[in-house]
Design a protein around this motif. Structure first.
Motif, PDB file in Angstrom:
ATOM      1  N   LYS A   8      -5.262  -3.513  10.700  1.00  0.00           N
ATOM      2  CA  LYS A   8      -3.876  -3.975  10.810  1.00  0.00           C
ATOM      3  C   LYS A   8      -3.845  -5.357  11.426  1.00  0.00           C
ATOM      4  N   ASN A   9      -2.755  -6.061  11.200  1.00  0.00           N
ATOM      5  CA  ASN A   9      -2.616  -7.403  11.727  1.00  0.00           C
ATOM      6  C   ASN A   9      -1.781  -7.351  13.000  1.00  0.00           C
ATOM      7  N   SER A  10      -2.372  -7.837  14.095  1.00  0.00           N
ATOM      8  CA  SER A  10      -1.690  -7.660  15.381  1.00  0.00           C
ATOM      9  C   SER A  10      -0.652  -8.758  15.651  1.00  0.00           C
ATOM     10  N   ASP A  11      -0.690  -9.876  14.875  1.00  0.00           N
ATOM     11  CA  ASP A  11       0.301 -10.956  15.082  1.00  0.00           C
ATOM     12  C   ASP A  11       1.637 -10.590  14.459  1.00  0.00           C
ATOM     13  N   SER A  12       1.720  -9.450  13.831  1.00  0.00           N
ATOM     14  CA  SER A  12       2.877  -9.258  12.957  1.00  0.00           C
ATOM     15  C   SER A  12       3.622  -7.966  13.254  1.00  0.00           C
ATOM     16  N   GLN A  13       4.124  -7.867  14.485  1.00  0.00           N
ATOM     17  CA  GLN A  13       4.922  -6.690  14.871  1.00  0.00           C
ATOM     18  C   GLN A  13       6.084  -6.477  13.906  1.00  0.00           C
ATOM     19  N   ASP A  14       6.550  -7.613  13.320  1.00  0.00           N
ATOM     20  CA  ASP A  14       7.723  -7.532  12.458  1.00  0.00           C
ATOM     21  C   ASP A  14       7.433  -6.878  11.113  1.00  0.00           C
ATOM     22  N   CYS A  15       6.166  -6.806  10.765  1.00  0.00           N
ATOM     23  CA  CYS A  15       5.854  -6.195   9.476  1.00  0.00           C
ATOM     24  C   CYS A  15       5.879  -4.692   9.646  1.00  0.00           C
ATOM     25  N   LEU A  16       6.944  -4.084   9.161  1.00  0.00           N
ATOM     26  CA  LEU A  16       7.094  -2.643   9.333  1.00  0.00           C
ATOM     27  C   LEU A  16       6.041  -1.913   8.517  1.00  0.00           C
ATOM     28  N   PHE A  17       5.711  -2.513   7.415  1.00  0.00           N
ATOM     29  CA  PHE A  17       4.831  -1.842   6.482  1.00  0.00           C
ATOM     30  C   PHE A  17       3.473  -2.515   6.448  1.00  0.00           C
ATOM     31  N   GLN A  18       2.473  -1.848   6.986  1.00  0.00           N
ATOM     32  CA  GLN A  18       1.111  -2.377   6.886  1.00  0.00           C
ATOM     33  C   GLN A  18       0.246  -1.281   6.279  1.00  0.00           C
ATOM     34  N   GLU A  19      -0.387  -1.580   5.170  1.00  0.00           N
ATOM     35  CA  GLU A  19      -1.294  -0.624   4.529  1.00  0.00           C
ATOM     36  C   GLU A  19      -2.719  -1.133   4.689  1.00  0.00           C
ATOM     37  N   VAL A  20      -3.608  -0.277   5.203  1.00  0.00           N
ATOM     38  CA  VAL A  20      -5.015  -0.652   5.352  1.00  0.00           C
ATOM     39  C   VAL A  20      -5.826   0.147   4.333  1.00  0.00           C
ATOM     40  N   LEU A  21      -6.685  -0.557   3.569  1.00  0.00           N
ATOM     41  CA  LEU A  21      -7.388   0.121   2.466  1.00  0.00           C
ATOM     42  C   LEU A  21      -8.598   0.938   2.910  1.00  0.00           C
ATOM     43  N   SER A  22      -9.370   0.398   3.871  1.00  0.00           N
ATOM     44  CA  SER A  22     -10.519   1.171   4.379  1.00  0.00           C
ATOM     45  C   SER A  22     -10.897   0.666   5.766  1.00  0.00           C
ATOM     46  N   THR A  23     -10.707   1.480   6.775  1.00  0.00           N
ATOM     47  CA  THR A  23     -10.980   1.024   8.148  1.00  0.00           C
ATOM     48  C   THR A  23     -12.470   0.749   8.350  1.00  0.00           C
ATOM     49  N   THR A  24     -13.328   1.341   7.504  1.00  0.00           N
ATOM     50  CA  THR A  24     -14.772   1.089   7.650  1.00  0.00           C
ATOM     51  C   THR A  24     -15.242  -0.031   6.723  1.00  0.00           C
ATOM     52  N   GLY A  25     -14.311  -0.620   5.958  1.00  0.00           N
ATOM     53  CA  GLY A  25     -14.692  -1.713   5.059  1.00  0.00           C
ATOM     54  C   GLY A  25     -15.461  -1.219   3.840  1.00  0.00           C
ATOM     55  N   ASP A  26     -15.176   0.017   3.424  1.00  0.00           N
ATOM     56  CA  ASP A  26     -15.890   0.607   2.289  1.00  0.00           C
ATOM     57  C   ASP A  26     -15.132   0.293   0.994  1.00  0.00           C
ATOM     58  N   PHE A  27     -15.807  -0.384   0.049  1.00  0.00           N
ATOM     59  CA  PHE A  27     -15.124  -0.808  -1.181  1.00  0.00           C
ATOM     60  C   PHE A  27     -14.649   0.381  -2.017  1.00  0.00           C
ATOM     61  N   ASP A  28     -15.460   1.433  -2.082  1.00  0.00           N
ATOM     62  CA  ASP A  28     -15.066   2.587  -2.907  1.00  0.00           C
ATOM     63  C   ASP A  28     -13.786   3.207  -2.362  1.00  0.00           C
ATOM     64  N   GLU A  29     -13.731   3.311  -1.031  1.00  0.00           N
ATOM     65  CA  GLU A  29     -12.522   3.872  -0.415  1.00  0.00           C
ATOM     66  C   GLU A  29     -11.324   2.940  -0.665  1.00  0.00           C
ATOM     67  N   ALA A  30     -11.578   1.631  -0.581  1.00  0.00           N
ATOM     68  CA  ALA A  30     -10.503   0.656  -0.817  1.00  0.00           C
ATOM     69  C   ALA A  30      -9.973   0.780  -2.248  1.00  0.00           C
ATOM     70  N   ALA A  31     -10.883   0.938  -3.215  1.00  0.00           N
ATOM     71  CA  ALA A  31     -10.468   1.078  -4.624  1.00  0.00           C
ATOM     72  C   ALA A  31      -9.630   2.337  -4.794  1.00  0.00           C
ATOM     73  N   ARG A  32     -10.070   3.416  -4.148  1.00  0.00           N
ATOM     74  CA  ARG A  32      -9.363   4.697  -4.240  1.00  0.00           C
ATOM     75  C   ARG A  32      -7.922   4.562  -3.724  1.00  0.00           C
ATOM     76  N   ASN A  33      -7.731   3.690  -2.734  1.00  0.00           N
ATOM     77  CA  ASN A  33      -6.422   3.597  -2.081  1.00  0.00           C
ATOM     78  C   ASN A  33      -5.521   2.485  -2.609  1.00  0.00           C
ATOM     79  N   VAL A  34      -6.081   1.522  -3.339  1.00  0.00           N
ATOM     80  CA  VAL A  34      -5.331   0.280  -3.568  1.00  0.00           C
ATOM     81  C   VAL A  34      -4.027   0.487  -4.349  1.00  0.00           C
ATOM     82  N   TYR A  35      -4.042   1.259  -5.434  1.00  0.00           N
ATOM     83  CA  TYR A  35      -2.812   1.391  -6.222  1.00  0.00           C
ATOM     84  C   TYR A  35      -1.762   2.222  -5.483  1.00  0.00           C
TER      85      TYR A  35
END
Ligand code: TXA
Ligand code: MG
Length: 319
Positions: free
Chosen positions: A253-280
């Motif tokens: 998550k981005n900590s400079d942006s309290q105003d962004c109500l909506f933050q989606e993180v694709l993979s907290t471990t930086g795993d591309f397969d997990e990111a692909a699974r979540n992106v759409y």
């Protein structure tokens, strides 16, 4: 209707009806590839222009000869390495494959999907399934039965539920020019994996080759909300400070942006397969939220990261 009843889906398909099916990549809008009625319905439901051809889904590599001919050696190598799986091959078509399916081209796109529900269904059919991604033309591809239902509601009688798609982005597409393999679309199988099997592969580029060739439309996979692909999220937040911003982030998550109500993180471990699974699914949620603008963080351009970036670029392209 969302259902897990494969027999019901089969009955609809043998009567030239359309069913959304799960695959390991994204959901497909499937119909009998040998039925003109079914194929026309697919184009109609998707509002897809007839110049954009459909992918065929077959039950096994043994069925390949029934749809394709003059198959290059490298195609067999790829099929035996990646099928069932997220690789689509574009090959010379058999004469009986209709021009409607291939948009009048002499080639046909084909793959064996790797999803237990799709495989069980195909086993009960004696025809291939033509199945583009189950979204209206140009929209984000669906990775759950609910995404599909949201798009088509009652205009589609059956969505066969196979859970969330394991890969989450579309198949990689490879064609052949003078028997030389060419990558037409980045996807769930990385170039690195492909090159381990057949060596260096040429990448089809829109500018050098035909613009807007099939599979390469520049605006595609797009949310309705204004979307930008950026490398520095914090900087970009400042330039949209008067708007309600949603963020699509790779690892944190981005900590400079309290105003962004909506933050989606694709993979907290930086795993591309997990990111692909979540992106759409993440893009769908952001698009359905009440943000004015979506800022998407570019991923590292390696492996499946490259394929995800390719989709994200098309999601933001305003051409
Ligand atoms: O993972 C996938 O490939 C999913 C699942 C459902 O299998 N399907 C999918 O279909 O992504 P679709 O129609 O959304 O994307 C297939 C792409 C299209 O952009 C089409 O233009 C291209 O494949 N294509 C189909 N036939 C082709 C051909 N003969 N030559 C070149 N491109 C072709
Ligand atoms: Mg599609």
């Amino acid at each position: 209707m969302i259902t897990k009843n494969i027999a019901l889906a089969r009955d609809v398909l043998v009567q030239d009806g359309i069913v959304a099916i799960p695959t390991e990549t994204v959901y497909g809008l499937a119909g009998n590839a040998y039925s003109e009625t079914a194929v026309k319905q697919i184009f109609g439901l998707k509002k897809r222009p007839f110049f954009n051809p459909l992918i065929l889904h077959i039950k096994s590599m043994e069925c390949l000869h029934s749809v394709a001919r003059e198959i290059p050696e490298a195609a067999f190598k790829l099929a035996s390495s990646f099928w069932p799986g997220a690789l689509t091959l574009v090959l010379k078509k058999q004469a009986h494959i209709s021009d409607l399916v291939t948009s009048g081209m002499d080639t046909v796109a084909v793959r064996v999907p790797n999803h237990p529900v799709a495989m069980k269904l195909l086993e009960q059919l004696d025809f291939p399934l033509a199945a583009p991604s189950a979204n209206p033309f140009g929209s984000i591809s669906p990775t759950t039965a609910q995404h599909v239902h949201h798009y088509f509601e009652e205009t589609l009688s059956i969505v066969l539920d196979g859970g969330a798609c394991e890969k989450g982005i579309e198949s990689t597409i490879i064609g052949f020019e003078n028997d030389e393999p060419v990558l037409y679309r980045h996807g769930a199988v990385s170039i690195e994996e492909i090159e381990m099997v057949i060596g260096k592969i040429k990448i089809f580029t829109e500018k050098a080759d035909k613009p807007n060739a099939p599979g390469m439309l520049s605006r595609h996979y797009a949310p309705n909300t204004e979307t930008h692909l950026v490398t520095n999220i914090s900087e970009s937040i400042h330039s949209f400070s008067d708007k309600k911003i949603g963020l699509l982030l790779f690892k944190e998550k981005n900590s400079d942006s309290q105003d962004c109500l909506f933050q989606e993180v694709l993979s907290t471990t930086g795993d591309f397969d997990e990111a692909a699974r979540n992106v759409y699914a993440a893009l769908h949620r952001l698009d359905l939220s009440d943000v004015d603008v979506i800022l998407v963080e570019k991923l590292p351009d390696i492996g499946i990261g490259k394929s995800i970036n390719d989709r994200l670029k098309r999601a933001v392209n305003k051409e």
